[in-house]
Design an enzyme around this catalytic site. Sequence first.
Site, short mmCIF file in Angstrom:
data_model
loop_
_atom_site.label_atom_id
_atom_site.label_comp_id
_atom_site.label_asym_id
_atom_site.label_seq_id
_atom_site.Cartn_x
_atom_site.Cartn_y
_atom_site.Cartn_z
N GLU A 167 -3.20 37.16 -9.99
CA GLU A 167 -4.05 38.22 -10.68
C GLU A 167 -4.96 38.68 -9.72
O GLU A 167 -5.81 39.60 -10.30
CB GLU A 167 -3.94 38.91 -11.67
CG GLU A 167 -2.29 38.80 -12.13
CD GLU A 167 -1.68 38.87 -13.37
OE1 GLU A 167 -2.55 39.79 -14.02
OE2 GLU A 167 -0.26 38.82 -14.18
N GLU A 375 4.83 34.37 -13.78
CA GLU A 375 4.77 34.70 -15.01
C GLU A 375 5.82 35.87 -15.12
O GLU A 375 6.04 37.20 -14.43
CB GLU A 375 3.46 35.77 -15.16
CG GLU A 375 2.11 34.18 -15.64
CD GLU A 375 1.04 35.25 -16.16
OE1 GLU A 375 0.75 35.98 -16.20
OE2 GLU A 375 -0.24 34.60 -15.31
C1 GCO Z 1 -2.81 38.91 -22.29
C2 GCO Z 1 -2.03 39.53 -21.38
C3 GCO Z 1 -1.44 37.68 -20.27
C4 GCO Z 1 -1.83 37.60 -18.61
C5 GCO Z 1 -2.63 36.81 -17.32
C6 GCO Z 1 -2.43 37.15 -16.84
O1 GCO Z 1 -2.37 39.45 -23.12
O2 GCO Z 1 -4.09 39.02 -22.24
O3 GCO Z 1 -0.77 39.31 -20.93
O4 GCO Z 1 -1.38 36.40 -21.09
O5 GCO Z 1 -0.29 37.56 -18.46
O6 GCO Z 1 -3.31 35.70 -18.23
O7 GCO Z 1 -2.59 36.24 -15.63
#
Ligand code: GCO
Length: 477
Positions: A167, A375
Site C-alpha cells: 500500500e 488483503e
Molecule cells: C487497520 C488497517 C490495516 C491495514 C493493513 C494494510 O485497521 O489498521 O485495516 O490493518 O488493512 O495493514 O495493509
Amino acid sequence: KRLSPFPKDFLWGSASAAYQVEGAWDKDGKGPSVWDEFVRIPGTTFKETNGDVAVDHYHRYKEDVALMAEQGLKAYRFSIAWSRVLPTGRGEINEQGLQFYDDLIDELIAHNIKPVVTLYHWDIPQGLQDAYGGWESRQIIEDFTTYAAILFERFNGRVHHWVTLNEQNVFISHGYQLAYHPPGVSDEKRMYNANHNANLANASAINKFRELGTSGKIGPSFAYGPNYAIDAHPKNELAALNAEEFNANFWMDIYVWGEYPKAIFHWLEEQGWAPEILPGDTELLKKGKPDFMGVNYYRTMTNAFNPIDGVGHGKMNTTGEKGTSEEKGVPGLFKIQDNPYLEKTNWDWEIDPTGLRIGLRRIASRYRLPILITENGLGEYDSLTDDKEIHDEYRIDYLRQHSLAIQEAITDGVEMLGYCTWSFTDLLSWLNGYQKRYGFVYVDREENDEKELKRYKKDSFYWYQKTIKENGANLVD
Ligand code: GCO
C-alpha cells in the site's frame, strides 16, 4: 448463471504484517522502526496502543502456523521487519533476526502452506529515517534493493510469491500529507518526491530479483477500490474519472508502464508538486514491471464535482464510531460522497462486494496482469461468549460475498492467483488499537491489557476451512 470454478491451485490464504502481529519489538538484536518511535508520541494512536507485544507472534509462530494448518490454509502472507534483518537499515546482517523468518518459512512449508513474503509493510528502520529522511532521499533506492537482495538470496526456492511494497498509496499519503503515519509530515511537495523514490525503489528491487534469477513471481500490493460517480451528470462522471486517475492509475501505471498518467502529472505541475524525474528514471521504472498486481480491497468511493475552492482532506474515523468521518475531496478534481446503496462498517468503510468484481475487471483490462488479492476482510468489534466462542456471522457473510465476487471475476475471464484475507489472527490496527478485529482467530487482549494472548477460533475460521476444502463450491447455496 453458471460460474467458472476456482482454479485447482488457487491460493486460499490469509495475511498479516510484522508490526501488527510480531511484538518482540526490541528482541534478539532488532533495531527500532519508525513505528516503534511514532507510537510513543502522545495522541498518535487509539488509547496510545502500540505493537511492543502485539499478539506475540514472534514467540508463538508455531502455535499460529498449527492453527493455519488446521484450517487448511494454502498460503500465508506476512511481512519481514527490515530492522530485524538490518537493525539500522543497512550494514551488518542481524543473523538472529533473519533466522526468525527462516524458521517461520520452514514451519509453513512443513505444513504445506506457501509463504507469501512482503518485503515492506510500513516499518522503515528508524536508522534510515535519522540518517537521510528515509523515503525522501534517493539513497533509499540502493538501500531497499540491498535489503531485498538479502531476502531473495536467502529464501530463493522456498518462497514463490514476493510482494515488494505494501500500500504505497497509504504509507505515502498518510506519512507525508495527512500526517497520521510516521514521519507525520504534511507537505505535498515532499510527499510526491518520497513517492517517486518509492516507485524507483520498487522497480529497482524487481530488477534485482530478475538479475539474481530468483524463482517465483513478484509484484506490489496496492490498496485499490474503484471510484464511482454519484450520478450520470457529466461533471460527476468527470470527477469519478479524476478520482480513478488520481487514486489508482497514478500509482499503478507507474508500476506497470513506468509513466504517470498525463492528466494527474499536469495537475501536480500546476500545484508545484510534481516530482523531479531524472535521466534514467523512466528507463529503470519501465524495466521493473511486476509479474502480478497485488490488490488490497476494502471499499469503493463515490464521487461528485468539487470546485477549485471545494473540500480537501477531512478527518478520518479512528474511533470506531459510525458517521465520524468528515467530507473529503481534492479541490478541482473530485469530492467523496456517501453512496446511498451501500452499508458501512463502524469505521465508515463501504461494504461493496460488487465493487471487488468491478475493480478486478478494471485492473485486468488496464494492465493485463494476473491478480493476487493480498488483503480483504472486515474490521469489527467481536465478542467472546461465556463458552469462549465468537459468533462472527457478519464476517462470514462479508467473506462469502467477496469470495463470490472473485469467482464472478474469474468467470469474467480475470486471471486470479489467490485470495489472502485480512487477517489470520486478530492484530493491532495501526491507528485503531486492538478493538478493530479482522482475524479468523480471536486473540484475547485489549488495548493496553495483554492478558494471556490466548487464541480462540471464531465461527469464520470453520467457514473458511470448509471453503478451502471445497475449493469454493460451497459459496452458492
Ligand atoms: C487497520 C488497517 C490495516 C491495514 C493493513 C494494510 O485497521 O489498521 O485495516 O490493518 O488493512 O495493514 O495493509
